[in-house]
Design a protein around this motif. Structure first.
Motif, short mmCIF file in Angstrom:
data_model
loop_
_atom_site.label_atom_id
_atom_site.label_comp_id
_atom_site.label_asym_id
_atom_site.label_seq_id
_atom_site.Cartn_x
_atom_site.Cartn_y
_atom_site.Cartn_z
N TYR A 1 9.86 -37.67 39.27
CA TYR A 1 8.85 -37.54 40.32
C TYR A 1 8.34 -36.11 40.39
O TYR A 1 7.12 -35.87 40.48
N ARG A 2 9.24 -35.15 40.36
CA ARG A 2 8.86 -33.74 40.47
C ARG A 2 7.96 -33.32 39.32
O ARG A 2 6.99 -32.58 39.51
N GLN A 3 8.30 -33.77 38.13
CA GLN A 3 7.48 -33.41 36.98
C GLN A 3 6.08 -34.01 37.08
O GLN A 3 5.08 -33.35 36.75
N GLU A 4 5.99 -35.25 37.55
CA GLU A 4 4.69 -35.89 37.73
C GLU A 4 3.88 -35.18 38.81
O GLU A 4 2.66 -35.00 38.68
N HIS A 5 4.55 -34.75 39.87
CA HIS A 5 3.89 -34.03 40.96
C HIS A 5 3.24 -32.77 40.42
O HIS A 5 2.05 -32.51 40.67
N ASP A 6 3.99 -31.98 39.68
CA ASP A 6 3.45 -30.71 39.21
C ASP A 6 2.42 -30.90 38.10
O ASP A 6 1.52 -30.07 37.94
N LEU A 7 2.54 -31.98 37.35
CA LEU A 7 1.51 -32.28 36.36
C LEU A 7 0.19 -32.60 37.06
O LEU A 7 -0.89 -32.13 36.63
N ASP A 8 0.27 -33.35 38.16
CA ASP A 8 -0.94 -33.64 38.94
C ASP A 8 -1.56 -32.36 39.50
O ASP A 8 -2.80 -32.21 39.52
N PHE A 9 -0.73 -31.45 39.94
CA PHE A 9 -1.21 -30.16 40.45
C PHE A 9 -1.82 -29.34 39.31
O PHE A 9 -2.86 -28.69 39.46
N LEU A 10 -1.19 -29.39 38.15
CA LEU A 10 -1.64 -28.64 36.99
C LEU A 10 -3.07 -29.02 36.60
O LEU A 10 -3.89 -28.14 36.31
N ILE A 11 -3.35 -30.30 36.61
CA ILE A 11 -4.66 -30.76 36.14
C ILE A 11 -5.66 -30.92 37.28
O ILE A 11 -6.85 -31.11 37.03
N GLY A 12 -5.19 -30.80 38.53
CA GLY A 12 -6.09 -31.00 39.66
C GLY A 12 -6.43 -29.76 40.45
O GLY A 12 -7.46 -29.72 41.12
N GLY A 13 -5.56 -28.74 40.41
CA GLY A 13 -5.82 -27.54 41.18
C GLY A 13 -5.99 -27.84 42.66
O GLY A 13 -5.24 -28.64 43.25
N SER A 14 -6.99 -27.24 43.27
CA SER A 14 -7.20 -27.42 44.71
C SER A 14 -7.51 -28.87 45.06
O SER A 14 -7.24 -29.33 46.18
N MET A 15 -8.07 -29.62 44.11
CA MET A 15 -8.39 -31.03 44.38
C MET A 15 -7.13 -31.85 44.63
O MET A 15 -7.17 -32.87 45.32
N PHE A 16 -6.02 -31.37 44.08
CA PHE A 16 -4.74 -32.06 44.28
C PHE A 16 -4.35 -32.08 45.75
O PHE A 16 -3.69 -33.01 46.22
#
Length: 360
Positions: free
Chosen positions: A32-47
């Motif tokens: 879960y944590r890895q998926e969370h940070d991957l979403d942040f990585l590719i989304g930036g502020s949109m995340f």
């Protein structure tokens, strides 16, 4: 439940009897944590565009798990920060009842803010001692840990309910950090007015997350009039000035609170009643063995309630011996603290007992 041990890599190399110090990270939480940070990585502020909606789901998960309401659930990085915020909202003329040798996050925080303090002794007659202290000192507030961190002594929940009925004006604040995740509990039906908890122990949420549950109306009572007055006359967005924001000021970390939510869902899927039964079975087995060996804390022997924590006779040398055998415990008080969770089994206790036999 035995297959769940595979979720916890630490258990493949160690006999882990130390959840009272730190709960374990497990495979699906890491995913879960890895998926969370991957979403942040590719989304930036949109995340973070939907941050508040997400945090509302976290509050609901906590409230559902503990029998509270999401409207009166506050997110906090840990119990200590939340508790100190509560204390900062109290008038200094309040008298606070504490338990002697309770967790420093409670006792030191109260004493350092110069409240008038009185104490009840933690021994086999704990509930009687609390009643006598209230009769003698007439405190305004009773702040304590539901489970004592050194020896696992647990306050009777029915006693607290009756205490609140007998003393309706007594504000009862409980730290559930060594309790939440070990037993089925309904906050709204309890005698507790405020329940606080850090999520990194029995809830397996990792560090940087916790919560406070308030009974209806209590949160407002603890908010200084100056804050309420300023918020009413402010043109700022309400998210900066409402009562909850006094505790949730600044950005909340979706990584940490998402981890807590994931673990609450993980525990709920297993079944908290099943977890409670497993811990009870292990605790009864451990208490029987520790009593036979003559190593159990004398107060624990006299109490009928078995929490997930025990303090057994031992010193630094024994602690080091256990560590050499990959049995992970903690030195606390005058002995060695043993703590059990659902991922433990009787074989873990047998391994410990075998070494204790040889050590005597």
């Amino acid at each position: 439940m035995k297959n769940l041990q595979k979720e916890f890599p630490v258990l493949s190399q160690n006999t882990y009897l130390n959840t009272a110090s730190s709960g374990l990270l497990y495979d699906s939480l890491l995913d879960y944590r890895q998926e969370h940070d991957l979403d942040f990585l590719i989304g930036g502020s949109m995340f973070r565009d939907h941050q508040e909606q997400f945090l509302n789901t976290v509050r609901k998960s906590i409230a559902d798990f503990c029998g509270g309401t999401s409207e009166n659930t506050v997110l906090t990085p840990n119990f200590s920060i939340g508790f100190n915020t509560i204390l900062n909202g109290l008038e200094k003329n309040k008298k606070i009842l504490l338990l002697d040798e309770d967790y420093p996050s409670i006792n030191f925080s109260v004493k350092s803010k110069e409240f008038e303090v009185c104490y009840a002794e933690v021994n086999a007659s704990l509930e009687e001692n609390i009643s006598e202290a209230i009769a003698q000192y007439s405190p305004d507030i009773f702040a304590f840990s539901l489970v004592q961190y050194i020896n696992g002594i647990t306050i009777d929940l029915d006693f607290l309910k009756n205490l609140k009925i007998k003393h309706p004006n007594l504000l009862i604040i409980a730290d559930g950090t060594q309790f939440c995740g070990t037993k089925v509990f309904n906050f709204e039906q309890s005698g507790v007015d405020i329940l606080g908890c850090s999520g990194y122990k029995w809830l397996l949420g990792g560090y940087g997350n916790g919560f406070l549950l308030f009974k209806e109306g209590v949160l407002k009572q603890l908010t200084p009039n100056s804050y309420l007055k300023t918020s009413l006359n402010s043109s700022y967005d309400p998210s900066y000035t409402n009562i909850r924001s006094r505790f949730e000021c600044g950005h909340l970390d979706t990584f940490n609170f998402g981890s807590l939510q994931h673990s609450i869902q993980f525990l709920s899927k297993i079944g908290l009643s099943e977890i409670e039964e497993k811990i009870k079975e292990l605790s009864t087995y451990a208490k029987h063995n520790f009593t036979d060996l003559g190593v159990l804390d004398k107060v624990a022997k006299q109490r009928n309630d078995n929490s997930a924590i025990f303090n057994i006779k031992g010193d630094q040398k024994l602690h080091n011996t256990l560590k050499e055998k990959n049995i992970i415990t903690s030195l606390r008080g005058n002995g060695i603290r043993i703590s059990l969770h659902f991922y433990n089994n009787k074989e873990d206790i047998d391994k410990l007992v075998g070494i204790l036999h040889r050590y005597r």
